[in-house]
Design an enzyme around this catalytic site. Structure first.
Site, PDB file in Angstrom:
ATOM      1  N   LYS A 176       0.844  -1.213   0.000  1.00 44.64           N
ATOM      2  CA  LYS A 176       0.000   0.000   0.000  1.00 44.64           C
ATOM      3  C   LYS A 176       0.875   1.257   0.000  1.00 44.64           C
ATOM      4  O   LYS A 176       0.788   2.120   0.880  1.00 44.64           O
ATOM      5  CB  LYS A 176      -0.953  -0.005   1.194  1.00 44.64           C
ATOM      6  CG  LYS A 176      -1.954  -1.150   1.138  1.00 44.64           C
ATOM      7  CD  LYS A 176      -3.000  -1.063   2.217  1.00 44.64           C
ATOM      8  CE  LYS A 176      -4.025  -2.177   2.073  1.00 44.64           C
ATOM      9  NZ  LYS A 176      -3.480  -3.509   2.384  1.00 44.64           N
ATOM     10  N   VAL A 177       1.700   1.327  -1.009  1.00 41.41           N
ATOM     11  CA  VAL A 177       2.719   2.376  -1.079  1.00 41.41           C
ATOM     12  C   VAL A 177       2.033   3.746  -1.179  1.00 41.41           C
ATOM     13  O   VAL A 177       1.163   3.958  -2.019  1.00 41.41           O
ATOM     14  CB  VAL A 177       3.646   2.139  -2.292  1.00 41.41           C
ATOM     15  CG1 VAL A 177       4.816   3.100  -2.249  1.00 41.41           C
ATOM     16  CG2 VAL A 177       4.153   0.695  -2.303  1.00 41.41           C
TER      17      VAL A 177
ATOM     18  N   THR B 284      10.415   8.524  -2.729  1.00 44.09           N
ATOM     19  CA  THR B 284      10.417   7.409  -1.770  1.00 44.09           C
ATOM     20  C   THR B 284       9.649   6.218  -2.332  1.00 44.09           C
ATOM     21  O   THR B 284      10.073   5.061  -2.183  1.00 44.09           O
ATOM     22  CB  THR B 284       9.827   7.876  -0.425  1.00 44.09           C
ATOM     23  OG1 THR B 284      10.511   9.039  -0.004  1.00 44.09           O
ATOM     24  CG2 THR B 284       9.950   6.791   0.640  1.00 44.09           C
TER      25      THR B 284
ATOM     26  N   SER C 108     -11.845  -1.981   1.769  1.00 48.89           N
ATOM     27  CA  SER C 108     -13.044  -2.781   2.055  1.00 48.89           C
ATOM     28  C   SER C 108     -13.577  -2.613   3.474  1.00 48.89           C
ATOM     29  O   SER C 108     -14.681  -3.044   3.767  1.00 48.89           O
ATOM     30  CB  SER C 108     -12.724  -4.258   1.824  1.00 48.89           C
ATOM     31  OG  SER C 108     -11.626  -4.650   2.628  1.00 48.89           O
TER      32      SER C 108
ATOM     33  N   GLY D 218     -15.369 -13.250   2.777  1.00 49.02           N
ATOM     34  CA  GLY D 218     -15.299 -14.127   3.952  1.00 49.02           C
ATOM     35  C   GLY D 218     -15.421 -13.354   5.241  1.00 49.02           C
ATOM     36  O   GLY D 218     -16.478 -12.769   5.514  1.00 49.02           O
TER      37      GLY D 218
ATOM     38  N   GLN E 241     -14.586 -10.489   6.299  1.00 48.88           N
ATOM     39  CA  GLN E 241     -15.079  -9.100   6.207  1.00 48.88           C
ATOM     40  C   GLN E 241     -16.508  -9.014   5.658  1.00 48.88           C
ATOM     41  O   GLN E 241     -17.088  -7.934   5.599  1.00 48.88           O
ATOM     42  CB  GLN E 241     -14.144  -8.248   5.343  1.00 48.88           C
ATOM     43  CG  GLN E 241     -12.743  -8.088   5.919  1.00 48.88           C
ATOM     44  CD  GLN E 241     -11.892  -7.137   5.073  1.00 48.88           C
ATOM     45  OE1 GLN E 241     -12.292  -6.017   4.789  1.00 48.88           O
ATOM     46  NE2 GLN E 241     -10.705  -7.588   4.670  1.00 48.88           N
ATOM     47  N   GLY E 242     -17.044 -10.141   5.203  1.00 49.69           N
ATOM     48  CA  GLY E 242     -18.454 -10.179   4.813  1.00 49.69           C
ATOM     49  C   GLY E 242     -18.741 -10.322   3.330  1.00 49.69           C
ATOM     50  O   GLY E 242     -19.888 -10.539   2.943  1.00 49.69           O
TER      51      GLY E 242
ATOM     52  N   ASN F  73     -19.067 -11.831  -0.473  1.00 52.80           N
ATOM     53  CA  ASN F  73     -19.431 -13.149  -1.016  1.00 52.80           C
ATOM     54  C   ASN F  73     -18.580 -13.445  -2.266  1.00 52.80           C
ATOM     55  O   ASN F  73     -18.513 -12.608  -3.174  1.00 52.80           O
ATOM     56  CB  ASN F  73     -20.926 -13.130  -1.372  1.00 52.80           C
ATOM     57  CG  ASN F  73     -21.346 -14.397  -2.094  1.00 52.80           C
ATOM     58  OD1 ASN F  73     -21.122 -14.564  -3.294  1.00 52.80           O
ATOM     59  ND2 ASN F  73     -21.957 -15.292  -1.349  1.00 52.80           N
ATOM     60  N   PRO F  74     -17.957 -14.628  -2.317  1.00 57.39           N
ATOM     61  CA  PRO F  74     -17.034 -14.918  -3.437  1.00 57.39           C
ATOM     62  C   PRO F  74     -17.688 -14.828  -4.810  1.00 57.39           C
ATOM     63  O   PRO F  74     -17.191 -14.143  -5.701  1.00 57.39           O
ATOM     64  CB  PRO F  74     -16.552 -16.342  -3.147  1.00 57.39           C
ATOM     65  CG  PRO F  74     -16.826 -16.585  -1.707  1.00 57.39           C
ATOM     66  CD  PRO F  74     -17.971 -15.708  -1.319  1.00 57.39           C
TER      67      PRO F  74
END
Ligand code: 3DU
Length: 216
Positions: free
Chosen positions: A64-65, A71, A119, A175, A177-178, A180-181
């Site tokens: 998460k640059v 830098t 998310s 999953g 975090q809630g 659905n795939p």
């Protein structure tokens, strides 16, 4: 990027020993792993090359640059030199910062993923107001890989509209975090899944059930 079974494992385990224990079980089902700060801060950047070499998989470094361009470039360079195939870069810091990562990726023959909206619930306050703009910025910059949330499918759908059908969109939040795939894959090309797999008593069983549920 091609992702086997459309699942990217978030390898957020605290040691190489745990990583090996998990990867020995699940690697036949996967060819792409996301490694972030939990493992790299515990075991060093060598964990990236070790996982790649031992399991013959692609590694996306989730750093998460989010720094100034100079830098960001150093962070991206050292990450690619360690063997990473791709790096996740925050978009909210602006085009110049993201460009330095993109240039580093191009020099190394690697890729970047632009993080649009996160998310978790807290993303609604600061990131949500700008996340579609971040996606538009990515398109203007010619970026073709994105990260978007599986926990807000209406917003994931909007991100898909902005980035277009040919961009590659990966989505965390499935999953625990809630998310659905199967529903997420209506908009995303691949899922990022961590705790549902590595905290499961039987990671292979859960992985097989997720693969079945998305009916590839
Ligand atoms: O919630 P899980 O345990 O399945 O892990 C999700 C992974 O994806 C984890 O590594 C987290 O740091 C990362 N991630 C998000 O969860 C949400 C984002 O917006 C971006 C990355």
């Amino acid at each position: 990027m091609e992702v086997k079974n459309k699942i990217i494992l978030a390898l957020d385990v605290p040691s190489m020993e745990k990583a090996v224990e998990l990867m020995d079980k699940v690697s036949p089902y996967l060819d792409t792993v996301k490694i972030g700060y939990p493992l790299v801060l515990a075991e060093g950047l060598e964990s990236v090359s070790r996982v790649k070499e031992e399991y013959d998989c692609k590694v996306i470094c989730d750093f998460k640059v989010a720094d100034i361009p100079a830098t960001n470039q150093k962070i991206a360079d050292v990450t690619f030199q360690a063997g990473a195939d791709a790096i996740i870069v925050h978009g909210f810091v602006g085009a110049d910062s993201a460009t330095s990562c993109l240039e580093s990726a191009n020099q190394h023959g690697k890729e970047i993923f632009l993080l649009t909206e996160m998310s978790h619930p807290g993303a609604s306050r600061f990131l949500q107001p700008v996340s579609m703009d971040i996606a538009s910025m990515g398109v203007e910059m010619g970026i073709t890989n994105y990260v978007g949330p599986s926990t807000r499918l209406d917003r994931l759908g909007k991100i898909r509209q902005i980035i277009g059908k040919d961009s590659f969109l990966i989505s965390p939040g499935v999953g625990v975090q809630g998310g659905n795939p199967k529903d997420t894959l209506e908009f995303a090309d691949a899922l990022i899944i961590g705790r549902s797999i590595y905290l499961a008593p039987d990671p292979v069983e859960i992985l097989e059930s997720i693969i079945d549920s998305i009916e590839l």
